[in-house]
Design a protein around this motif. Structure first.
Motif, PDB file in Angstrom:
ATOM      1  N   VAL A  63       0.828  -1.191   0.000  1.00 10.82           N
ATOM      2  CA  VAL A  63       0.000   0.000   0.000  1.00 10.82           C
ATOM      3  C   VAL A  63       0.870   1.250   0.000  1.00 10.82           C
ATOM      4  CG1 VAL A  63      -1.761   1.272   1.267  1.00 10.82           C
ATOM      5  CG2 VAL A  63      -1.849  -1.201   1.212  1.00 10.82           C
ATOM      6  N   ALA A  64       0.537   2.151  -0.879  1.00 17.32           N
ATOM      7  CA  ALA A  64       1.259   3.414  -0.957  1.00 17.32           C
ATOM      8  C   ALA A  64       0.732   4.371   0.105  1.00 17.32           C
ATOM      9  CB  ALA A  64       1.067   4.022  -2.342  1.00 17.32           C
ATOM     10  N   LYS A  65       1.463   5.427   0.353  1.00 11.13           N
ATOM     11  CA  LYS A  65       1.015   6.475   1.259  1.00 11.13           C
ATOM     12  C   LYS A  65      -0.056   7.299   0.542  1.00 11.13           C
ATOM     13  CE  LYS A  65       2.610  10.413   3.890  1.00 11.13           C
ATOM     14  NZ  LYS A  65       3.644  11.401   4.083  1.00 11.13           N
ATOM     15  N   VAL A  66      -1.111   7.658   1.263  1.00  9.73           N
ATOM     16  CA  VAL A  66      -2.218   8.406   0.678  1.00  9.73           C
ATOM     17  C   VAL A  66      -2.423   9.705   1.451  1.00  9.73           C
ATOM     18  CG1 VAL A  66      -4.684   8.375   0.141  1.00  9.73           C
ATOM     19  CG2 VAL A  66      -3.360   6.279  -0.066  1.00  9.73           C
TER      20      VAL A  66
ATOM     21  N   ALA B 180       4.394   0.778  -5.583  1.00  7.27           N
ATOM     22  CA  ALA B 180       5.683   0.688  -4.895  1.00  7.27           C
ATOM     23  C   ALA B 180       5.568   1.384  -3.542  1.00  7.27           C
ATOM     24  CB  ALA B 180       6.760   1.354  -5.749  1.00  7.27           C
ATOM     25  N   PRO B 181       6.290   0.901  -2.538  1.00  7.80           N
ATOM     26  CA  PRO B 181       6.164   1.470  -1.195  1.00  7.80           C
ATOM     27  C   PRO B 181       6.552   2.946  -1.102  1.00  7.80           C
ATOM     28  CG  PRO B 181       7.892  -0.187  -1.267  1.00  7.80           C
ATOM     29  CD  PRO B 181       7.212  -0.215  -2.589  1.00  7.80           C
ATOM     30  N   ASP B 182       7.328   3.433  -2.047  1.00  7.40           N
ATOM     31  CA  ASP B 182       7.712   4.846  -2.008  1.00  7.40           C
ATOM     32  C   ASP B 182       6.752   5.732  -2.797  1.00  7.40           C
ATOM     33  OD1 ASP B 182       8.399   3.873  -4.502  1.00  7.40           O
ATOM     34  OD2 ASP B 182      10.285   4.972  -4.610  1.00  7.40           O
ATOM     35  N   SER B 183       5.640   5.148  -3.239  1.00  2.44           N
ATOM     36  CA  SER B 183       4.651   5.924  -3.995  1.00  2.44           C
ATOM     37  C   SER B 183       3.792   6.771  -3.066  1.00  2.44           C
ATOM     38  CB  SER B 183       3.719   4.993  -4.771  1.00  2.44           C
ATOM     39  OG  SER B 183       4.422   4.294  -5.754  1.00  2.44           O
ATOM     40  N   LEU B 184       3.349   7.873  -3.611  1.00  8.19           N
ATOM     41  CA  LEU B 184       2.432   8.751  -2.884  1.00  8.19           C
ATOM     42  C   LEU B 184       1.210   8.967  -3.750  1.00  8.19           C
ATOM     43  CD1 LEU B 184       1.655  10.766  -0.627  1.00  8.19           C
ATOM     44  CD2 LEU B 184       2.956  12.497  -1.877  1.00  8.19           C
ATOM     45  N   PHE B 185       0.049   8.776  -3.170  1.00 12.20           N
ATOM     46  CA  PHE B 185      -1.212   9.076  -3.831  1.00 12.20           C
ATOM     47  C   PHE B 185      -1.815  10.289  -3.153  1.00 12.20           C
ATOM     48  CE2 PHE B 185      -0.729   4.992  -5.588  1.00 12.20           C
ATOM     49  CZ  PHE B 185      -1.494   4.980  -6.729  1.00 12.20           C
ATOM     50  N   VAL B 186      -2.157  11.268  -3.962  1.00 12.93           N
ATOM     51  CA  VAL B 186      -2.807  12.468  -3.460  1.00 12.93           C
ATOM     52  C   VAL B 186      -4.213  12.458  -4.042  1.00 12.93           C
ATOM     53  CG1 VAL B 186      -2.728  14.976  -3.334  1.00 12.93           C
ATOM     54  CG2 VAL B 186      -0.589  13.670  -3.446  1.00 12.93           C
TER      55      VAL B 186
END
Length: 128
Positions: free
Chosen positions: A2-5, A63-69
């Motif tokens: 899960v990416a950071k959201v 990817a774990p370093d992904s960011l979803f805004v």
């Protein structure tokens, strides 16, 4: 993984936040969607249709370093206004919601019902 959201509400908050957020990850994906009500559903049926696909093929598998805004563009009258700031902004060029833009490669985007097509989402999120 899960990416950071991050969640943003409205154009002013978007402009104030996106520059800082874009510096926190190499892979920043911005999903523009209609405002949700107290039940968690957007006034935008296309946004509601796309949400499970974006979650399954993007957020849950990024990817774990992904960011979803996730950006709330407002209620229906706000979005339908042709002078809506999201429509006029040269960095977003929104004409349809939902729209998913890779902020680092703005040419990489999916719009509308494209977000309900697993094969397009797989290509969008394919890691180089």
């Amino acid at each position: 993984m899960v990416a950071k959201v991050e969640k943003i509400c409205g154009y002013d908050e978007f402009v104030a936040s996106i520059g800082k957020l874009a510096k926190t990850a190499e892979n920043v994906n911005v999903l523009f969607t209609g405002k949700k009500d107290e039940t968690g559903h957007s006034w935008c049926p296309d946004c509601n249709d796309a949400e499970p696909f974006v979650k399954k093929y993007g957020i849950d598998n990024a990817a774990p370093d992904s960011l979803f805004v996730i950006v709330d563009v407002g209620d229906r009258p706000t979005w339908k206004d042709m002078k809506n700031s999201f429509r006029l902004d040269r960095n977003t060029h929104l004409s349809v919601i939902p729209t998913l833009i890779n902020w680092n490669e703005k040419a990489k985007r999916l719009e509308g019902d494209q977000l309900c097509k697993p094969e397009l989402l797989d290509m969008y999120f394919e890691q180089d």
